[in-house]
Scaffold this active site. Structure first.
Site, mmCIF file in Angstrom:
data_model
loop_
_atom_site.group_PDB
_atom_site.id
_atom_site.type_symbol
_atom_site.label_atom_id
_atom_site.label_comp_id
_atom_site.label_asym_id
_atom_site.label_seq_id
_atom_site.Cartn_x
_atom_site.Cartn_y
_atom_site.Cartn_z
ATOM 1 N N GLY A 216 62.715 112.017 33.428
ATOM 2 C CA GLY A 216 62.898 110.984 34.436
ATOM 3 C C GLY A 216 63.229 109.656 33.790
ATOM 4 N N GLY A 218 62.198 105.590 32.911
ATOM 5 C CA GLY A 218 61.098 104.654 32.755
ATOM 6 C C GLY A 218 60.479 104.702 31.373
ATOM 7 N N ILE A 220 57.532 105.659 30.197
ATOM 8 C CA ILE A 220 56.816 106.850 29.738
ATOM 9 C C ILE A 220 57.786 107.898 29.241
ATOM 10 C CG2 ILE A 220 55.418 108.791 30.529
ATOM 11 C CD1 ILE A 220 53.825 106.822 32.216
ATOM 12 N N GLU A 239 68.958 115.536 35.597
ATOM 13 C CA GLU A 239 69.848 114.744 36.439
ATOM 14 C C GLU A 239 70.270 113.456 35.735
ATOM 15 O OE1 GLU A 239 68.033 113.502 40.046
ATOM 16 O OE2 GLU A 239 66.228 112.729 39.102
ATOM 17 N N GLY A 337 64.980 113.323 42.268
ATOM 18 C CA GLY A 337 64.989 114.679 41.745
ATOM 19 C C GLY A 337 63.636 115.194 41.315
#
Length: 619
Positions: A216, A218, A220, A239, A337
């Protein structure tokens, strides 16, 4: 093609916005780093006579000026993912709408006429010699929008990279062109704090060589990528790709060699990052950009063995429900997603859906692990879709766990100052019995990740602290013993290990006493192979130590490894001595202690040997 800063048709004829749109039209706006800002500015400047144009968008990097109050009569934003403060504020104030949906489902909203599009405003590269423009850094839902829209209006930008996969549109499919060169919006790599670094380190430990990743966006996720430098043969089906993905590809860590779907190719639908990243994807045949309905399809995701999905969250409740798009009644981001990849990874052979988040928010004043969801929030990912939840305090394994076990696992990775409060609140619903307690569970002397990997006889195990969620594992461990093992360990043959008794044995204050175990971990399945304990004796600053090992591993060195760690920890804590009581006929255990420097001492009990070892803390 026309001249710069003019709308023209394919044959060079000038056209104006009134010929393309009318009041009440619904238009799609290109996404992420491929927002056609020059084109939308031209629309804003030359369509004051048009009203109530609905703009359908997802995250649009850059200035979202069309969402400002002054344009309320001209535009109405309907965002499928909330990104940027201007859009977030407009949604919060009721000037814009938020439509929650899975990224994989958005294309069908266009194609089935649920959100019919009058026009798609997109950004493309200049046409190649065959007449094809590339959608560049955002294929995602742009691909479906241009196929579904009545008219396609394109900003042609020489700085848009040419990407491969299913990333092309022929000039004959475009109704109007607007030539405007512009740099793509960049996002700098974030500075990582200690909490984020630790979370990234824990997540990286769940990723095995040869895994395929979805990452994803960000801090983290960036931290996870920074801890994968020593991995081998990783793949990408995500994605989104970022600078961190690029750097691992350049190092050869990500080579897609062991992927089982699209082998040798990184699969994505859009990228966001630096200009270096945009240069990297330009003309790169090793990266395929595909539409969201293809990349985000759970069935396609699952075709990758060992698929790892890594996403963040706003809060997680003690049953494992995940909130990712709202803070209370305020909608903050979107589903995107997140669920597509959690579901796909859970369907993958060897797959792992992972949720990673800091344990607290608002400068440590509130816990993000909560006993129940905050009023107004929505569940993005169900409690059945999450295998692991990771905070800076460790990894909670949820797959196959009961509600009680999930609660204990999640409390263990919550911030220590909130653990007792969480336990007290969850007890009100009878999820956790009254006899279950939460004490200090960390053993910092084991190192920053709180456990050690061991190789014994060619097999790999984890040496870690026992914790309250091991209650059932300890029961299974007890009932695996033969009568001989029980006699040697307990000096009797107990016939029952009740849940209450097991809870007592795993609820250890590790800051004073110590309880370590060696565990064989395979994904979410864990089996205890050996347990070692010491009980602190404050009257002389010493401790009493004992072990028990599963029969199949007796004589393989597990007790010696546990004893070695316990001696080291006891010395670091300043204890002066260790002692143990062993049955005289237990020659193997006597040998383990004597090899570790224990000396036999006179014992008051017949048939029992007292062993003692001074520690460095005595000095």
């Amino acid at each position: 093609m026309g001249t710069s800063q003019q709308l023209t048709t394919n044959d060079g004829q000038r056209v104006n916005w009134s010929q393309l749109l009318k009041s009440g039209s619904r238009i799609f706006l290109g996404s992420h780093a491929a927002v056609p800002h020059a084109l939308i500015r031209d629309l804003m400047a030359h369509s004051r006579h048009l009203h109530d144009i609905e703009i359908v968008q997802v995250y649009a990097l850059g200035d979202n000026q069309w969402a400002e109050p002054e344009y309320t009569q001209q535009f109405k934003v309907n965002t499928l993912f909330i990104g940027g403060e201007q859009v977030r504020t407009a949604v919060a104030e009721g000037r814009a709408d938020y439509t929650p949906c899975f990224m994989s489902d958005i294309p069908s909203l266009f194609q089935e006429g649920i959100l019919p599009l009058d026009a798609a405003l997109i950004m493309v590269s200049p046409a190649d010699k065959y007449g094809y423009h590339s959608l560049g850094v955002s294929v995602d839902i742009v691909s479906a929008a241009l196929r579904s829209a009545k008219k396609v209006i394109a900003q042609v930008n020489p700085q848009m990279p040419v990407t491969f996969g299913q990333a092309f549109i022929h000039k004959g499919q475009i109704d109007a062109f607007f030539e405007a060169e512009a740099s793509l919006p960049e996002i700098a790599a974030p500075e990582l704090d200690a909490v984020t670094e630790r979370i990234g380190q824990y997540v990286s430990l769940l990723i095995e060589d040869g895994a395929t990743l979805q990452i994803g966006f960000g801090n983290i996720c960036d931290a996870v990528l920074r801890y994968l430098g020593n991995h081998n043969d990783l793949g990408v089906h995500s994605e989104l790709i970022t600078d961190g993905i690029m750097e691992l590809m350049q190092k050869g860590v990500i080579n897609n060699r062991r992927k089982t779907y699209h082998q040798h190719k990184a699969v994505t639908s859009f990228c966001i990052g630096s200009q270096t990243l945009y240069d990297f994807v330009d003309g790169n045949p090793h990266i395929g950009f595909y539409p969201s309905e293809y990349v985000n399809s759970p069935a396609n995701i699952a075709r990758n063995d060992n698929m790892i999905s890594i996403n963040s969250a706003i809060e997680v409740d003690l049953t494992g429900q995940v909130v990712s798009d709202s803070i209370g009644h305020q909608f903050y981001s979107g589903i995107g997603g997140h669920v597509d990849f959690s579901r796909g990874a859970s369907m993958s052979k060897g797959g792992k859906p992972i949720i990673a988040l800091p344990s607290t928010a608002k400068d440590g004043t509130i816990s993000r692990i909560v006993p129940h969801l905050t009023e107004g929030v929505g569940v993005a990912t169900s409690r059945a879709h999450v295998y692991y939840v990771v905070t800076e305090f460790g990894v909670a394994s949820l797959r196959g766990k009961s509600i009680r076990e999930r609660a204990l696992e999640l409390i263990r990775v919550a911030h220590p100052k909130f653990r007792q409060q969480l336990l007290d609140e969850v007890r009100q619903h009878y999820y956790v019995p009254n006899y279950q307690t939460i004490k200090s569970v960390e053993v910092p002397e084991l190192g920053p990740v709180g456990f050690k990997e061991l190789c014994i006889g060619g097999e790999y195990f984890d040496l870690r602290p026992l914790n309250p969620s091991d209650e059932r594992r300890l029961q299974e461990f007890f009932y695996s013993h033969t009568k001989e093992t029980l006699q040697m360990r307990y000096n009797t043959v107990p016939t029952q290990m009740s849940r209450e008794k097991s809870c007592t044995l795993v609820s250890v204050d590790q800051s004073s006493d110590l309880a370590l175990c060696i565990v064989r971990q395979k994904g979410s399945a864990a089996e205890i192979q050996a347990v070692g304990r010491y009980y602190y004796l404050p009257h002389d600053n010493s401790c009493e130590v004992a072990f028990v090992t599963r029969e199949v591993y007796q004589g393989k060195g597990m007790a010696s490894r546990l004893l070695e760690e316990m001696i080291r920890i006891a010395e670091q804590r300043g204890l002066t001595a260790m002692h143990a009581y062993v049955r005289a006929e237990n020659t193997k255990m006597l040998a383990v202690f004597e090899r570790a420097g224990f000396k036999r001492m006179p014992s008051e009990e017949l048939g029992e040997v007292l062993l003692k070892r001074p520690l460095a803390g005595a000095a």
